[in-house]
Design a protein around this motif. Sequence first.
Motif, short mmCIF file in Angstrom:
data_model
loop_
_atom_site.label_atom_id
_atom_site.label_comp_id
_atom_site.label_asym_id
_atom_site.label_seq_id
_atom_site.Cartn_x
_atom_site.Cartn_y
_atom_site.Cartn_z
N ARG A 9 5.53 1.44 -6.81
CA ARG A 9 4.37 0.67 -7.27
C ARG A 9 4.63 0.14 -8.66
O ARG A 9 5.24 0.80 -9.49
CB ARG A 9 3.13 1.56 -7.30
CG ARG A 9 2.70 2.02 -5.93
CD ARG A 9 1.36 2.77 -6.02
NE ARG A 9 0.98 3.25 -4.73
CZ ARG A 9 0.28 2.55 -3.84
NH1 ARG A 9 -0.11 1.33 -4.13
NH2 ARG A 9 -0.04 3.07 -2.68
N PHE A 10 4.18 -1.10 -8.88
CA PHE A 10 4.28 -1.69 -10.21
C PHE A 10 3.13 -2.66 -10.38
O PHE A 10 2.53 -3.13 -9.42
CB PHE A 10 5.64 -2.38 -10.42
CG PHE A 10 5.85 -3.60 -9.55
CD1 PHE A 10 5.59 -4.87 -10.03
CD2 PHE A 10 6.32 -3.46 -8.25
CE1 PHE A 10 5.79 -5.98 -9.24
CE2 PHE A 10 6.52 -4.56 -7.45
CZ PHE A 10 6.26 -5.83 -7.94
N GLY A 11 2.79 -2.95 -11.61
CA GLY A 11 1.67 -3.84 -11.91
C GLY A 11 2.16 -5.23 -12.27
O GLY A 11 3.23 -5.40 -12.84
N ASN A 33 -2.70 -7.81 2.94
CA ASN A 33 -2.81 -7.46 1.53
C ASN A 33 -1.77 -8.19 0.69
O ASN A 33 -0.84 -8.78 1.22
CB ASN A 33 -2.71 -5.93 1.35
CG ASN A 33 -1.39 -5.40 1.89
OD1 ASN A 33 -0.32 -5.79 1.45
ND2 ASN A 33 -1.47 -4.50 2.86
N ARG A 34 -1.96 -8.13 -0.61
CA ARG A 34 -1.04 -8.81 -1.52
C ARG A 34 0.37 -8.23 -1.46
O ARG A 34 1.35 -8.96 -1.60
CB ARG A 34 -1.55 -8.69 -2.97
CG ARG A 34 -2.77 -9.49 -3.26
CD ARG A 34 -3.18 -9.30 -4.72
NE ARG A 34 -4.49 -9.88 -4.96
CZ ARG A 34 -5.38 -9.36 -5.77
NH1 ARG A 34 -5.10 -8.25 -6.44
NH2 ARG A 34 -6.55 -9.94 -5.93
N SER A 35 0.48 -6.92 -1.29
CA SER A 35 1.80 -6.29 -1.30
C SER A 35 2.71 -6.88 -0.23
O SER A 35 3.89 -7.16 -0.49
CB SER A 35 1.68 -4.78 -1.09
OG SER A 35 1.07 -4.19 -2.22
N GLU A 36 2.19 -7.06 0.97
CA GLU A 36 3.02 -7.64 2.04
C GLU A 36 3.47 -9.05 1.67
O GLU A 36 4.63 -9.41 1.88
CB GLU A 36 2.22 -7.70 3.35
CG GLU A 36 1.95 -6.36 3.97
CD GLU A 36 1.08 -6.46 5.23
OE1 GLU A 36 0.97 -7.58 5.78
OE2 GLU A 36 0.53 -5.45 5.65
#
Length: 153
Positions: A9-11, A33-36
């Motif tokens: 995880r990172f911001g 979601n944004r991650s994908e």
Amino acid sequence: MKEKDALVRFGVSMPEQLVNRFDERIAEQGYDNRSEAIRDLVRKSLLDPNWTKSEQIVAGTIVMVYDHHVSQLPIYLMELQHDYHHDIISTMHIHLNHDQCLEVLVVRGPLKRLRSLHEMIQISKGVSYAELSVTHVTPEHGHNGHHKHGEQE
């Protein structure tokens, strides 16, 4: 993604308007979601030919649109393809209209050679569009260019 791959995880900080536009776009494309969506963008950017080493073996396509009425262009493009016959796996030629042709070259080889082929096509008078798109090829031990589907090694 493989099961064994650990997630990190990172911001990321962005202007709110940019995030809102991004959210709208990824929702239209069906992302949950944004991650994908960000993972896909990162994968795509890593395949950019500008980020790949020149000697890297890659596979991909060169897509071009050209006016076949331009003097000697079809002959030049055919001769060019013969010069690069070891790098061109397949071709597809489509007549878009009376003047324009779309041609797709499926290519595999050192990125440096494929870039050279792409550049020679791109600068040719009468070529209105030429794009090189590649993906990395993972070398296989003893690979002879052929593989069998459905068999385990």
